[in-house]
Design a protein around this motif. Structure first.
Motif, short mmCIF file in Angstrom:
data_model
loop_
_atom_site.label_atom_id
_atom_site.label_comp_id
_atom_site.label_asym_id
_atom_site.label_seq_id
_atom_site.Cartn_x
_atom_site.Cartn_y
_atom_site.Cartn_z
N ILE A 73 0.85 -1.20 0.00
CA ILE A 73 0.00 0.00 0.00
C ILE A 73 0.88 1.25 0.00
O ILE A 73 1.49 1.61 1.01
CB ILE A 73 -0.96 0.00 1.22
N LYS A 82 0.06 4.48 -0.70
CA LYS A 82 -0.58 5.80 -0.53
C LYS A 82 0.29 6.74 0.29
O LYS A 82 0.90 6.33 1.28
CB LYS A 82 -1.94 5.63 0.14
N MET A 92 -13.53 -8.16 1.50
CA MET A 92 -12.49 -7.36 2.13
C MET A 92 -13.04 -6.77 3.43
O MET A 92 -14.22 -6.45 3.51
CB MET A 92 -12.07 -6.24 1.17
N ILE A 117 -11.80 -4.14 7.03
CA ILE A 117 -10.86 -3.35 7.84
C ILE A 117 -11.41 -3.39 9.27
O ILE A 117 -12.37 -2.69 9.58
CB ILE A 117 -10.77 -1.89 7.36
N SER A 141 -0.40 -3.93 8.22
CA SER A 141 0.94 -4.03 8.83
C SER A 141 0.92 -4.71 10.20
O SER A 141 1.80 -5.50 10.52
CB SER A 141 1.55 -2.64 8.98
N ARG A 174 -2.80 -6.45 2.82
CA ARG A 174 -2.57 -5.07 2.38
C ARG A 174 -1.62 -4.41 3.37
O ARG A 174 -2.03 -3.97 4.44
CB ARG A 174 -3.90 -4.31 2.33
N GLY A 207 1.20 -1.55 4.26
CA GLY A 207 1.76 -0.25 3.87
C GLY A 207 2.97 0.13 4.68
O GLY A 207 4.12 -0.08 4.27
N SER A 208 2.74 0.67 5.88
CA SER A 208 3.83 1.26 6.66
C SER A 208 4.94 0.26 7.00
O SER A 208 6.10 0.66 7.10
CB SER A 208 3.28 1.92 7.91
N ARG A 232 3.82 6.57 7.23
CA ARG A 232 3.35 7.52 6.23
C ARG A 232 3.62 8.94 6.71
O ARG A 232 3.44 9.25 7.88
CB ARG A 232 1.85 7.35 6.00
C1 LIG Z 1 -3.60 2.33 4.42
C2 LIG Z 1 -4.32 1.08 4.24
C3 LIG Z 1 -3.69 -0.16 4.47
C4 LIG Z 1 -2.25 -0.30 4.94
O1 LIG Z 1 -2.15 0.09 6.26
P1 LIG Z 1 -0.77 -0.15 7.08
O2 LIG Z 1 -1.22 -0.18 8.49
O3 LIG Z 1 0.12 0.98 6.75
O4 LIG Z 1 -0.22 -1.44 6.64
C5 LIG Z 1 -4.42 -1.31 4.23
N1 LIG Z 1 -5.71 -1.26 3.82
C6 LIG Z 1 -6.33 -0.09 3.58
C7 LIG Z 1 -7.75 -0.12 3.12
C8 LIG Z 1 -5.68 1.11 3.79
O5 LIG Z 1 -6.32 2.27 3.57
#
Ligand SMILES: *Cc1c(COP(=O)(O)O)cnc(C)c1O
Length: 217
Positions: A29, A31, A157, A159, A190, A205, A207-208, A214
């Protein structure tokens, strides 16, 4: 920290869950990350990336796609119906299909464009008011509706709410997917991708943990 470390941890989590590492796709990810960090991860060989805003992705990915072969782009953030066309032209996979109006818009555009990204339906497993996603109680009906529209639904999916145990949400998502005959499970970030893999995630998914924190904007 970093791509190599995350790949190693994914392999280990797969081994512990008696799963084939090839059954888990790492979506990096990117972004809000500085372009040079994204480019460094591309140079390390990562090809599957995720973004949460159509506009932001449109600003950086056409150039990266021209320079790096085989990039696969995933939209993981909320999608407005009026941005659906642009999203469908830019992304290979959309993880955030979460309401009939959007599903209908995508179906119409798929007819017109002659193609459609792979789709995941976002489920609001925590039933949080501020969060996108179809409610668990409405998921079966919405999945059926998407299928009736001939949409290529690959999975679900979620969150999880930040303050709750993510495993409960991963398990619920897996249960809804199983009873609807869906293979794909986009879950785990993460802080919890190993738990997600233990509960069947096919797409994590992250990212960090790959790119670093970020930069706040
Ligand atoms: C930003 C984001 C992630 C990644 O988050 P991290 O904690 O940085 O790994 C995963 N899924 C979605 C939908 C996000 O917006």
């Amino acid at each position: 920290m970093g791509l190599t470390d995350i790949r190693t941890r994914i392999e280990k989590a797969c081994k512990e869950a008696d799963r084939d590492p090839a059954s888990v796709t790492l979506v990096a990810i990117s972004k809000v990350q500085p372009l040079e960090r994204v480019e460094a991860v591309l140079a390390e060989g990562q090809r599957v990336f995720g973004e949460n805003r159509v506009q932001e992705a449109a600003g950086k990915w056409p150039d990266f796609k021209a320079r790096f072969e085989g990039v696969e782009l995933h939209l993981v953030g909320p999608l407005q119906s009026n941005k659906a066309r642009q999203a469908m032209e830019l992304f290979d996979v959309i993880h955030s299909v979460d309401r009939p109006k959007l599903a209908q818009a995508i179906a119409r555009l798929a007819q017109e464009l002659g193609s459609c990204p792979d789709l995941f339906i976002q489920v609001n497993t925590g039933e949080e008011e501020q969060k996108a996603g179809i409610l668990p109680a409405d998921a079966d009906g919405f999945i059926a509706e998407c299928r009736a529209l001939d949409l290529p639904v690959k999975g679900l999916m979620c969150i999880p709410p930040v303050e709750e145990t993510p495993s409960l949400h991963f398990a619920l998502l897996g249960k809804i997917a199983a009873r609807n005959g869906l293979e794909g499970l986009s879950m785990g970030m993460s802080g919890d991708f190993e738990e997600a893999i233990a509960l069947g995630a096919t797409h994590v998914r992250v990212g960090s943990a790959i790119f670093g924190e970020r930069v706040k904007t």
